[in-house]
Design a protein around this motif. Sequence first.
Motif, PDB file in Angstrom:
ATOM      1  N   SER A 146      -0.028  -2.387  -4.638  1.00  0.00           N
ATOM      2  CA  SER A 146      -1.011  -2.754  -3.621  1.00  0.00           C
ATOM      3  C   SER A 146      -1.028  -4.267  -3.494  1.00  0.00           C
ATOM      4  CB  SER A 146      -2.397  -2.255  -4.038  1.00  0.00           C
ATOM      5  OG  SER A 146      -2.823  -2.916  -5.231  1.00  0.00           O
ATOM      6  N   THR A 151       2.111  -6.582  -4.820  1.00  0.00           N
ATOM      7  CA  THR A 151       3.222  -5.865  -4.215  1.00  0.00           C
ATOM      8  C   THR A 151       4.147  -6.807  -3.460  1.00  0.00           C
ATOM      9  OG1 THR A 151       3.806  -3.903  -2.925  1.00  0.00           O
ATOM     10  CG2 THR A 151       2.133  -5.365  -1.972  1.00  0.00           C
ATOM     11  N   VAL A 191       2.600  -0.813   0.445  1.00  0.00           N
ATOM     12  CA  VAL A 191       1.599  -0.100  -0.346  1.00  0.00           C
ATOM     13  C   VAL A 191       2.073   1.337  -0.488  1.00  0.00           C
ATOM     14  CG1 VAL A 191      -0.814   0.618  -0.500  1.00  0.00           C
ATOM     15  CG2 VAL A 191      -0.230  -1.611   0.494  1.00  0.00           C
TER      16      VAL A 191
END
Length: 272
Positions: A146, A151, A191
Amino acid sequence: MMITKEQRSLYRSEGYMILPGVIPPAMLAMLREECSYYLGYYDCIMDSRGVQTENISHRGKRYFINNRYRLSSRLWQFIFSDLMAEVARATVGDEAWLMHEQWVVKGAEQGMKFAWHQDSGYVKWYNPTTQHKPYVTCWCTLDEVSEENGTVYLLPHSRGGTKSEIITHIKEDGTNDLIGYTGSDPGDPVVVPAGSIVAFDSFVFHRSGPNLTGNMRRIYLPQYSEKPLTRPDGKPWAMATPFLKDGKNIYNHAEDSAENWGPFPEDKNVVV
């Protein structure tokens, strides 16, 4: 797993495709166990050298542990699996070589960001005369990723202007990161759940944010090329392990052992 025509088309046009949750649970568990071993392994290396930073690895914050799969009795089962063969065929084609593999781990609460770069920018940094087609990075998530845990952010070719060009990068003081993009586009955050594969070519700009959560962010990534990448002296850039020929998996584990391999290649090729 079947990679769709839409995913293949996106990879050809924009340089990436996302395959959510495709790594089988047993294989994912194995990768997590191996990751734990290699984190301890690398901390011991830093301890023996009396350092907290080595190249772009910073102890407890950000790790890049490269080209050690032959020390494991199990990692080859993932790197040369039918799953990865399908990804390689859909990206670099019916001939593929393993050219690099590594663990990329961000520590809990203090995991560092990583700057905008192309993976091929690191090749060009050490070999300014390089002329190679894009290879594929397979960013395999061992954890759900995330924006909060750092990420990867991708800048598609149509926005980065990178479909056919390796940009000259500069080195950032303090982190030793190479930087190839300084524009205002923030990129698109990825994500996805644990067990996903984000495949992007080595010309795509990408970066990552810091890990602000209480858990590590763990990634394993093999990289494949359609032919071996070489240095100016003609030797392989990192590794050159045969994987696919005429679309068929030709990997021979019996011949691919640490005893037959020789010295570890230098750890110079990285992604976030």
